[in-house]
Structures are given as structure tokens and as C-alpha cells.
Design an enzyme around this catalytic site. Structure first.
Site, PDB file in Angstrom:
ATOM      1  N   PRO A 105       0.905  -1.030   0.080  1.00 27.99           N
ATOM      2  CG  PRO A 105      -0.815  -1.496   1.689  1.00 27.99           C
ATOM      3  CD  PRO A 105       0.528  -1.948   1.294  1.00 27.99           C
TER       4      PRO A 105
ATOM      5  CD  GLU B 237       0.630  -6.375  10.472  1.00 28.35           C
ATOM      6  OE1 GLU B 237       0.078  -5.067  10.268  1.00 28.35           O
ATOM      7  OE2 GLU B 237      -0.161  -7.330  10.364  1.00 28.35           O
TER       8      GLU B 237
ATOM      9  NE  ARG C 212      -6.704  -5.526 -21.372  1.00 25.86           N
ATOM     10  CZ  ARG C 212      -6.731  -4.288 -21.931  1.00 25.86           C
ATOM     11  NH1 ARG C 212      -5.850  -3.535 -21.790  1.00 25.86           N
ATOM     12  NH2 ARG C 212      -7.566  -4.071 -22.889  1.00 25.86           N
TER      13      ARG C 212
ATOM     14  CG  ASP D 231      -7.973  -1.024 -23.755  1.00 21.57           C
ATOM     15  OD1 ASP D 231      -8.719  -1.410 -24.421  1.00 21.57           O
ATOM     16  OD2 ASP D 231      -6.970  -1.477 -23.333  1.00 21.57           O
TER      17      ASP D 231
HETATM   18  C1  4GM Z   1       1.889  -4.456   3.787  1.00 21.70           C
HETATM   19  C2  4GM Z   1       3.235  -4.376   3.040  1.00 21.70           C
HETATM   20  C3  4GM Z   1      -0.611  -4.457  -1.542  1.00 21.70           C
HETATM   21  C4  4GM Z   1       0.832  -5.207   3.393  1.00 21.70           C
HETATM   22  C5  4GM Z   1       3.426  -5.246   2.012  1.00 21.70           C
HETATM   23  C6  4GM Z   1      -0.435  -5.220  -0.675  1.00 21.70           C
HETATM   24  C7  4GM Z   1      -2.612  -3.748  -0.306  1.00 21.70           C
HETATM   25  C8  4GM Z   1      -1.895  -3.683  -1.471  1.00 21.70           C
HETATM   26  C9  4GM Z   1       1.266  -6.022   2.391  1.00 21.70           C
HETATM   27  C10 4GM Z   1       2.485  -6.074   1.718  1.00 21.70           C
HETATM   28  C11 4GM Z   1      -1.355  -5.498   0.545  1.00 21.70           C
HETATM   29  C12 4GM Z   1      -2.190  -2.385  -2.596  1.00 21.70           C
HETATM   30  C13 4GM Z   1       0.216  -6.983   1.740  1.00 21.70           C
HETATM   31  N1  4GM Z   1      -2.505  -4.804   0.413  1.00 21.70           N
HETATM   32  N2  4GM Z   1      -3.081  -1.674  -2.153  1.00 21.70           N
HETATM   33  N3  4GM Z   1      -1.270  -6.400   1.586  1.00 21.70           N
HETATM   34  O1  4GM Z   1      -1.470  -2.562  -3.894  1.00 21.70           O
HETATM   35  O2  4GM Z   1       2.875  -6.743   0.372  1.00 21.70           O
END
Ligand code: 4GM
Length: 251
Positions: A88, A115, A152, A167
């Protein structure tokens, strides 16, 4: 193009790419998707891949050693591969990123759970991506989303399904509305212009609808779009005509 994925859940990558358009591209040899089990690179009898965080707190952190061993071994198999981490905290993945990544021959995706990763893993990563501002239980779904969006775009993958150039987003605008038979459905008629056979009028109407949709739903996209003089004139006309339904802002 090769997509290598490092994950604790390699079986998640089986069905989404079976059948489907991407599955056909795999059969044709245009793309290869390989899910690797992270635990295969973990040591000890229990092959542990996570540990509690230094400093205390909830949750677990992915240990750096198995991931870095995975990266080293995959990079040896795929010289020049780019290593991507899903989280994230990454840069937003969009169509432009998909286009750029589709120029690569080899991509390695690191999928986290818990985490997230030990911070030191990031020095072995070329780019960190998010697919949106929300938290998932793992990076697997984001990796699949990115693989689909990139694959794709590769030559031969879409085949008769149409070209990726038509697209949404390929020109930075949302798509115009689409209609098929019947000409009237439960009192809703297909716009007359689409039945006219006048291709110039149809093209102009579609462009105008793209501009209107983008103006109404995603005005933020208009900032980064190449617009012709005709587009700008039409956009002004649309702003004037649809002023009454514009969303009020605090400004
Ligand atoms: C925290 C750090 C990507 C959580 C690394 C991964 C959402 C997304 C995770 C991680 C995730 C996203 C695993 N959640 N918004 N969770 O792209 O891989």
C-alpha cells in the site's frame, strides 16, 4: 515475457490465468507466469518466513533472508529482471506504468503477507507499487492485477478481442458508452447517431462522450491528457451545457 512471482500461496495463481485470455497467451507461449513458493528458500526444519517485529507490536514481519535468496536465484535465471514489490506504500499503478512494464522481458513480483516486509528488503527492489488506497491480506491479488494489465498489452495477446489502443486510458480519457442490439431495450433507445452510418459523426459523438464522461466522473484525468483544439472547444461547450450537474466543491 516472463512473470515470476514469489509468494506463500503459489496455488492462488493457478485458476485466475487458466482459460481466459491470459491463459491462452500462456498456451501460445507469449507469456510465462511462474509462482514460486517462498518457503522453498527458507532455512531450518520449520522453514520460517516471518518473525515478530523488533520493538514489539502486533502482527508479524516477513524475514529478509528467504526473500533475498529468492531474488538472487530468480535474477540468475532471468538476467536483467526488474524486481517489483506490492504494498500500500508503493507508487500508484496505472495504465502508463502498465505500458512501461510491458517493455520489459522479465518481471519478478514479491508478494507480502502479515504486516509487510523487513525494511532492508527494499534495497533489493527496483519499484514498489500499490493498486489502490486499500489494504489487502496479501500482495497476491495486486500482483495478479498487474500481470493481467501488463500481459494484455503484449503483441498477440488480445487477438480478435480488439486492440489495447482503443481502451479506456490509452488516450487518457474514459471510454464512450457502448451499445449493441436491440435498438430499443425496455424503452431505452440506442442514440440515433450510432444507427446513422455516418462514420465521421459517430467518431465525433464518441469523442464528445469520452470528454463528457471524463469531465463528469474523473475530471482529475483531464490534467494529464493531450487534447486537440477541437477537444478543447468541445470541452468548453460541454462544461457550459452540463454546468447544472457539475459537482459542487468547497473552492
Ligand atoms: C503491507 C506491506 C498491496 C501489506 C506489504 C499489498 C494492499 C496492497 C502487504 C504487503 C497489500 C495494494 C500485503 N495490500 N493496495 N497487502 O496494492 O505486501
Amino acid at each position: 515475457m516472463n512473470f515470476d512471482v514469489v509468494t506463500l500461496f503459489p496455488e492462488m495463481f493457478e485458476s485466475p490465468f487458466a482459460g481466459s485470455i491470459i491463459g491462452k497467451a500462456v498456451s501460445k507461449g507469449l507469456v510465462q507466469i511462474t509462482a514460486h513458493y517462498l518457503r522453498d528458500w527458507a532455512e531450518g526444519r520449520h522453514q520460517v518466513t516471518d518473525d515478530p517485529p523488533y520493538g514489539g507490536g502486533d502482527g508479524m514481519v516477513m524475514k529478509p533472508e528467504p526473500i533475498c535468496r529468492a531474488i538472487a536465484s530468480l535474477k540468475e535465471q532471468r538476467p536483467g529482471a526488474k524486481v517489483l514489490l506490492m504494498s500500500p506504500q508503493g507508487k500508484p499503478f496505472d495504465q502508463q506504468q502498465a505500458q512501461q512494464l510491458s517493455q520489459q522481458e522479465n518481471l519478478i513480483f514479491l508478494c507480502g503477507r502479515y504486516e509487510g516486509f523487513d525494511e532492508r528488503v527494499r534495497s533489493y527492489v527496483d519499484a514498489e507499487y500499490t493498486i489502490g488506497d486499500f489494504v489487502l491480506t496479501g500482495g497476491e491479488l495486486p500482483a495478479m492485477v498487474m500481470i493481467d494489465a501488463v500481459a494484455r498489452l503484449l503483441p498477440g495477446v488480445l487477438g480478435n478481442q480488439g486492440s489495447a489502443e482503443a481502451d479506456s486510458f490509452s488516450d487518457g480519457l474514459l471510454e464512450h458508452p457502448h451499445y449493441t442490439r436491440p435498438a430499443e431495450f425496455e424503452g431505452q433507445r440506442v442514440p440515433e447517431v450510432l444507427l446513422s452510418g455516418n462514420h465521421a459523426r459517430i467518431a465525433a459523438w464518441r469523442r464528445s462522450q469520452q470528454l463528457l464522461r471524463t469531465l463528469q466522473r474523473r475530471p482529475d484525468l483531464l490534467e494529464n491528457v493531450q487534447l486537440t483544439d477541437d477537444d478543447l472547444l468541445e470541452l468548453e461547450r460541454l462544461r457550459e451545457t452540463h454546468r447544472h450537474i457539475q459537482i459542487k466543491t468547497n473552492g
